[in-house]
Design a protein around this motif. Structure first.
Motif, PDB file in Angstrom:
ATOM      1  N   PHE A  97       3.474  -1.886   2.116  1.00  0.00           N
ATOM      2  CA  PHE A  97       2.239  -1.505   1.430  1.00  0.00           C
ATOM      3  C   PHE A  97       2.204  -2.075   0.018  1.00  0.00           C
ATOM      4  O   PHE A  97       3.237  -2.242  -0.621  1.00  0.00           O
ATOM      5  CB  PHE A  97       2.143   0.023   1.300  1.00  0.00           C
ATOM      6  N   ARG A  98       0.995  -2.330  -0.463  1.00  0.00           N
ATOM      7  CA  ARG A  98       0.758  -2.464  -1.890  1.00  0.00           C
ATOM      8  C   ARG A  98       0.467  -1.042  -2.356  1.00  0.00           C
ATOM      9  O   ARG A  98      -0.101  -0.259  -1.602  1.00  0.00           O
ATOM     10  CB  ARG A  98      -0.442  -3.367  -2.176  1.00  0.00           C
ATOM     11  N   CYS A  99       0.839  -0.686  -3.573  1.00  0.00           N
ATOM     12  CA  CYS A  99       0.706   0.708  -3.989  1.00  0.00           C
ATOM     13  C   CYS A  99      -0.068   0.884  -5.289  1.00  0.00           C
ATOM     14  O   CYS A  99       0.062   0.105  -6.218  1.00  0.00           O
ATOM     15  CB  CYS A  99       2.084   1.344  -4.163  1.00  0.00           C
ATOM     16  N   HIS A 100      -0.859   1.953  -5.278  1.00  0.00           N
ATOM     17  CA  HIS A 100      -1.396   2.544  -6.493  1.00  0.00           C
ATOM     18  C   HIS A 100      -0.562   3.798  -6.690  1.00  0.00           C
ATOM     19  O   HIS A 100      -0.078   4.378  -5.720  1.00  0.00           O
ATOM     20  CB  HIS A 100      -2.850   2.994  -6.324  1.00  0.00           C
ATOM     21  N   ASP A 101      -0.419   4.275  -7.928  1.00  0.00           N
ATOM     22  CA  ASP A 101       0.218   5.571  -8.107  1.00  0.00           C
ATOM     23  C   ASP A 101      -0.488   6.362  -9.192  1.00  0.00           C
ATOM     24  O   ASP A 101      -1.082   5.789 -10.103  1.00  0.00           O
ATOM     25  CB  ASP A 101       1.721   5.447  -8.369  1.00  0.00           C
TER      26      ASP A 101
END
Length: 140
Positions: free
Chosen positions: A36-40
């Motif tokens: 995954f590419r992630c936002h947090d």
């Protein structure tokens, strides 16, 4: 495994939500290793704010239960199910287990502490095939 330069631009996004910076970083690393590419975000309210503008690209919300503010992980799960029903949801906690009515039917729950293998196995089993990043499609 994780992302290669070739599939970074096509990998699906996950949103990781936890107010503990170490757990947030660990969960983000685990999801990036899964492809995954992630936002947090640190709070449920910040997660909702991000989703209001970026939900179309997010396939997974991975959230803690206990967070500061009015939006805990259970409330976040209910909000996401109501507004963005295509997003898969995993809720995690080491102290609280969901009681009947805490979460909608769709989200799944895992206990903390979790590790990479457990999260990858859980996602391989629970995510629909079309929402899995390439590394999870080939997980054994």
């Amino acid at each position: 495994m994780g992302l290669t330069l070739m599939d970074v631009s096509t990998a699906p996004y996950a949103l990781v939500v936890d107010d503990d910076p170490l757990i947030l970083m660990d969960a983000r690393d685990i999801l990036e290793e899964a492809g995954f590419r992630c936002h947090d975000r640190d709070t449920g309210a910040e997660a909702i704010e991000l989703l209001e503008t970026h939900a179309e690209g997010v396939v997974l919300v991975f959230s803690d239960v206990e967070m500061p503010g009015d939006v805990d992980g259970f409330a976040l799960a209910r909000h996401v199910c109501e507004h963005w029903p295509w997003i898969e949801i995993v809720i995690a906690s080491g102290r609280i287990k969901p009681q009947p009515g805490d979460m909608p039917d769709k989200p799944t729950f895992i206990g903390k502490p979790f590790n990479q293998r457990f999260v990858h196995d859980h996602l391989s089993e629970k995510l629909p095939e079309e929402k899995k990043p390439e590394p999870l499609k080939h997980a054994v």
